[in-house]
Design a protein around this motif. Structure first.
Motif, PDB file in Angstrom:
ATOM      1  N   PRO A  25       7.799  -7.130  -4.645  1.00 33.17           N
ATOM      2  CA  PRO A  25       6.445  -6.995  -4.098  1.00 33.17           C
ATOM      3  C   PRO A  25       5.629  -8.277  -4.241  1.00 33.17           C
ATOM      4  O   PRO A  25       4.743  -8.539  -3.417  1.00 33.17           O
ATOM      5  N   TRP A  75       5.025 -10.785  -1.380  1.00 32.77           N
ATOM      6  CA  TRP A  75       4.038 -10.479  -0.341  1.00 32.77           C
ATOM      7  C   TRP A  75       2.717 -11.207  -0.599  1.00 32.77           C
ATOM      8  O   TRP A  75       1.998 -11.549   0.336  1.00 32.77           O
ATOM      9  N   TYR A  76       2.418 -11.419  -1.892  1.00 33.40           N
ATOM     10  CA  TYR A  76       1.086 -11.928  -2.250  1.00 33.40           C
ATOM     11  C   TYR A  76       0.988 -13.442  -2.111  1.00 33.40           C
ATOM     12  O   TYR A  76       1.845 -14.164  -2.613  1.00 33.40           O
ATOM     13  N   PRO A  77      -0.072 -13.919  -1.453  1.00 38.05           N
ATOM     14  CA  PRO A  77      -0.293 -15.368  -1.448  1.00 38.05           C
ATOM     15  C   PRO A  77      -1.110 -15.780  -2.676  1.00 38.05           C
ATOM     16  O   PRO A  77      -1.611 -14.917  -3.404  1.00 38.05           O
ATOM     17  N   GLN A 137      -0.195   1.112 -11.159  1.00 39.55           N
ATOM     18  CA  GLN A 137      -0.441  -0.078 -10.321  1.00 39.55           C
ATOM     19  C   GLN A 137       0.873  -0.659  -9.816  1.00 39.55           C
ATOM     20  O   GLN A 137       0.974  -1.089  -8.668  1.00 39.55           O
ATOM     21  N   PHE A 138       1.857  -0.681 -10.705  1.00 42.56           N
ATOM     22  CA  PHE A 138       3.151  -1.243 -10.332  1.00 42.56           C
ATOM     23  C   PHE A 138       3.789  -0.429  -9.197  1.00 42.56           C
ATOM     24  O   PHE A 138       4.321  -0.986  -8.236  1.00 42.56           O
ATOM     25  N   PHE A 183      -0.259  -7.740 -17.918  1.00 41.52           N
ATOM     26  CA  PHE A 183       0.283  -7.236 -16.655  1.00 41.52           C
ATOM     27  C   PHE A 183      -0.556  -7.732 -15.479  1.00 41.52           C
ATOM     28  O   PHE A 183      -0.013  -8.126 -14.437  1.00 41.52           O
ATOM     29  N   LYS A 196       1.829  -0.292  -1.192  1.00 40.91           N
ATOM     30  CA  LYS A 196       0.879  -1.166  -0.488  1.00 40.91           C
ATOM     31  C   LYS A 196       1.622  -2.250   0.288  1.00 40.91           C
ATOM     32  O   LYS A 196       1.353  -2.503   1.456  1.00 40.91           O
ATOM     33  N   VAL A 197       2.557  -2.887  -0.387  1.00 39.56           N
ATOM     34  CA  VAL A 197       3.301  -3.989   0.234  1.00 39.56           C
ATOM     35  C   VAL A 197       4.151  -3.474   1.397  1.00 39.56           C
ATOM     36  O   VAL A 197       4.211  -4.083   2.466  1.00 39.56           O
ATOM     37  N   TRP A 205       1.856  -8.171   7.631  1.00 43.26           N
ATOM     38  CA  TRP A 205       0.556  -8.851   7.651  1.00 43.26           C
ATOM     39  C   TRP A 205       0.742 -10.372   7.694  1.00 43.26           C
ATOM     40  O   TRP A 205       1.675 -10.902   7.096  1.00 43.26           O
ATOM     41  N   LYS A 214      -3.872 -11.367   4.544  1.00 44.36           N
ATOM     42  CA  LYS A 214      -3.770 -11.200   3.088  1.00 44.36           C
ATOM     43  C   LYS A 214      -4.912 -11.939   2.382  1.00 44.36           C
ATOM     44  O   LYS A 214      -5.524 -11.410   1.461  1.00 44.36           O
ATOM     45  N   LEU A 236       2.160  -4.352 -23.202  1.00 47.54           N
ATOM     46  CA  LEU A 236       0.984  -3.646 -22.685  1.00 47.54           C
ATOM     47  C   LEU A 236      -0.320  -4.175 -23.277  1.00 47.54           C
ATOM     48  O   LEU A 236      -1.373  -3.563 -23.094  1.00 47.54           O
ATOM     49  N   ARG A 289       2.153  -2.875   4.420  1.00 48.22           N
ATOM     50  CA  ARG A 289       1.515  -4.071   4.983  1.00 48.22           C
ATOM     51  C   ARG A 289       2.512  -5.223   5.121  1.00 48.22           C
ATOM     52  O   ARG A 289       2.126  -6.387   5.050  1.00 48.22           O
ATOM     53  N   THR A 346      -0.879   0.480 -15.789  1.00 42.27           N
ATOM     54  CA  THR A 346       0.144  -0.496 -15.425  1.00 42.27           C
ATOM     55  C   THR A 346       1.236   0.136 -14.569  1.00 42.27           C
ATOM     56  O   THR A 346       1.583  -0.396 -13.507  1.00 42.27           O
ATOM     57  N   ARG A 369       1.832  -0.827  -5.966  1.00 39.89           N
ATOM     58  CA  ARG A 369       2.074  -2.162  -5.398  1.00 39.89           C
ATOM     59  C   ARG A 369       3.177  -2.099  -4.334  1.00 39.89           C
ATOM     60  O   ARG A 369       3.072  -2.699  -3.281  1.00 39.89           O
ATOM     61  N   PHE A 370       4.242  -1.333  -4.632  1.00 36.69           N
ATOM     62  CA  PHE A 370       5.362  -1.212  -3.693  1.00 36.69           C
ATOM     63  C   PHE A 370       4.906  -0.575  -2.380  1.00 36.69           C
ATOM     64  O   PHE A 370       5.251  -1.046  -1.294  1.00 36.69           O
TER      65      PHE A 370
END
Lengths: 251, 364
Positions: B72, B75-77, A103-104, B173, A110-111, A117, A122, B168, A114, A100, A107-108
């Motif tokens: 963040p 950013w995601y669709p 990944q968290f 998550f 990656k974003v 984009w 996406k 967790l 990109r 977790t 994520r920052f």
């Protein structure tokens, strides 16, 4: 005042408990890094480069933490059943914490890399190039028209889902074709799909249709190439992986 | 207190926004495109200013965490199947027509209520292009809410640790970037259960009301019956007579048997097998933790049976619900992922049960 060599904070002067804490902290950073680079790249990235499976590294780290906690804090939880339960819970949540948090953090990055984009880029990450085809269909068909799509079965995973296509093309009405249907749908358009989805390619419509025009999608230039006055005959297009639209001839 | 009020305001505020939009259109026939969104944002700003005047540091930390979690996500669709085809799709239709009647063709409102769709609509109307930050924020506020509830009886460090243990739990998550209803459903259910557990200890009316409100809120998120179980168990804990409780359980069992009579034993075994590999094995060791904690509770003669009874009720509902579904769909086991998502609340519930019992608070 200078400290004597006995009082200096050197590794050899530290107590065993402190050494273990430092070791565990270094291990945490190491395992976190493994998970972080895995999250940043692709699944099996670390295995393909270093033959290390992050999930196994997480489990080993989890067991070490349990050992550490057991040796130091078992008096806080005296009952054996609760100790076992706590151990089981820890062996689940320590790997979860590592994945977790990595990944968290990933994520920052990656974003950030990109940030410019487009929405299509996406969406492409999830459904591939199909996004451009679906947008082309949306641009081409009339909003009040009826579109016939392939049957709801494989290999037409996306194009055969009326719900998916309808959501994408709304307000266009979409009806999926039934395998046992004899009479063709009286639709304004038929979607041409060569979706394979890992299975052998199956061009659809797999039956002839009287057409006003056929529009074949040019993937490279994101445009439609029109064939006016040409009826749809699947044999003419087999093996060419064509995608597009058939504007039907209404009698 | 503020630490608890802020997440309450967030979660019940979301419910209020969606219900308000629903009532305005469904009852008063006001086109949703004519409903201004600024009053909601002004209320939010006013509330934050009020909270800041009470505990500015906590509000500031919450705001920083909110930005950190949601940034963040912008950013995601929306890309996940059910969200594209249903939850977000309905919001997009509303953005074009403003009429709830135009989205009803897609799914039964009793099975798929409009909670997330209306919140998506609200987000789009606020000129925010992606609804994904909602899910990241829901996850964050779940953590804050758990912390504030633990902090009522525990110190800061233990409260943070216990909140993390629950946060967790598997899939939670992951769902902070999936526009499905499962995460909000799980969170409202767990918070409601936690409040009702607290009520069984302190009998404060406010906790009972909040517990009931959160549990009932789940019915506006997905049409599953789990939300009624903690309420029923909480009421049952007030009944002192064992005979009455036995009679109620017997009656419930008889009603279930009558409802499903004649029981198709072969199908029931298939359903149990599906749950065995689809849930118990998949979420291992959580079911085992539940069993071990339950044995400890029996041996330690811990008096508060609210949590174990609620979790047992959840399991019973999972079995009955799957059996009921299997009666109508012969290939009921084809999407184990859907079942795993639906019942993902079972793991935080088990974690909660374990941490509450291990702090010895259930003995009182």
């Amino acid at each position: 005042m200078m400290k004597s060599s006995k009082d200096r904070y050197t590794l050899s002067n530290l107590k065993l408990a402190s050494k273990i804490k430092i070791l565990l902290s270094i291990l945490f950073l190491g395992v976190f890094s493994i998970n972080f680079f895995e999250s940043l790249n692709y699944p099996n990235y670390f295995y393909s480069h270093f033959r290390i499976i992050p999930q196994e590294a997480n489990l080993v780290f989890g067991f070490l933490i349990i050992l550490y906690l057991y040796s130091n804090f078992r008096h806080r939880l005296t009952n054996k059943l609760l100790q076992i339960s706590a151990g089981l819970l820890l062996i689940s949540i320590i790997p979860a914490l590592l994945t977790t948090s990595s990944q968290f953090t990933a994520r920052f990055i990656k974003v950030a890399s990109r940030y410019d984009w487009t929405i299509e880029q996406k969406q492409e990450l999830v459904i591939g190039k199909l996004v451009y085809f679906l947008n082309f269909v949306k641009r081409t068909v009339r909003p009040d028209s009826l579109l016939a799509a392939p049957p709801e079965s494989l290999p037409w995973h996306y194009t055969g889902s009326s719900q998916y296509i309808r959501a994408w093309l709304y307000p266009v009405t979409v009806e999926t074709y039934y395998l046992d249907k004899i009479e063709p749908l009286s639709a304004d358009y038929y979607l041409i799909s060569s979706e394979a989805n890992g299975a052998p390619e199956h061009l659809w419509p797999d039956f002839p249709l009287a057409a006003e025009k056929i529009i074949i999608y040019d993937w490279e230039n994101d445009i439609g190439i029109e064939y006016p006055g040409l009826d749809w005959n699947p044999d003419d297009w087999k093996g060419k992986s064509v995608w597009g639209l058939i504007l039907t001839q209404k009698i | 207190m503020i630490a608890e009020l802020l997440p309450i305001f967030f979660f019940l505020g979301l419910q209020a926004i969606s219900l308000c939009l629903f009532v305005l259109n469904n009852l008063f026939k006001i086109n949703l495109l004519q409903v201004p969104v600024w009053p909601f944002w002004v209320t939010l700003a006013g509330t934050l200013i009020y909270f800041s005047s009470k505990r500015s540091k906590f509000v500031l930390v919450t705001l920083i965490l909110s930005v950190l979690f949601s940034l963040p996500a912008f950013w995601y669709p929306v890309t996940d199947w059910d969200a594209v085809t249903l939850f977000d799709f309905r919001a997009k239709i509303l953005m074009q027509t403003g009429q709830i009647s135009d989205v009803l063709f897609r799914a039964k409102i009793s099975e798929y209520p409009l909670f997330t769709s209306l919140i998506h609509f609200f987000i789009f109307r606020s000129n925010i292009s992606s609804p994904m930050p909602l899910y990241a924020l829901v996850y964050l506020f779940f953590g804050l809410h758990l912390y504030s509830l633990f902090h009522r009886i525990l110190n800061v460090r233990t409260s943070l640790l216990f909140s993390l243990v629950i946060l967790l739990a598997p899939k939670l998550f992951e769902h902070s970037l999936i526009a499905y209803t499962n995460l909000p459903y799980t969170i409202y259910l767990i918070i409601g259960t936690f409040y009702l557990y607290i009520w069984t200890n302190n009998h404060r009316r406010a906790d009972l009301l909040l517990g009931i409100m959160f549990c009932l809120s789940t019915f506006w998120i997905r049409g599953f019956p789990f939300g009624i179980i903690p309420i029923f168990v909480a009421v049952a804990t007030r009944i002192k007579s064992r005979k009455i409780i036995s009679a109620i359980l017997l009656l419930g069992g008889l009603i279930a048997i009558y409802r499903f009579w004649p029981v198709n034993i072969k199908l029931l075994l298939e359903v149990l097998d599906f749950i065995k590999w689809g849930v118990i094995k998949y979420y291992f060791p959580y079911p085992l933790i539940f069993v071990l904690t339950l044995i400890y509770q029996i041996r330690a003669r811990a008096k508060n049976w609210f949590m174990p009874a609620t979790i047992l009720g959840f399991w019973a509902a999972i079995i009955l619900g799957n059996y009921h579904y299997a009666l109508t769909d012969p290939v009921f086991a084809r999407i184990p992922d859907a079942l795993q998502r639906t019942v993902m609340f079972i793991n935080p519930a088990i974690s909660l049960y374990f941490v509450l019992l291990s702090t010895n608070k259930s003995k009182t």
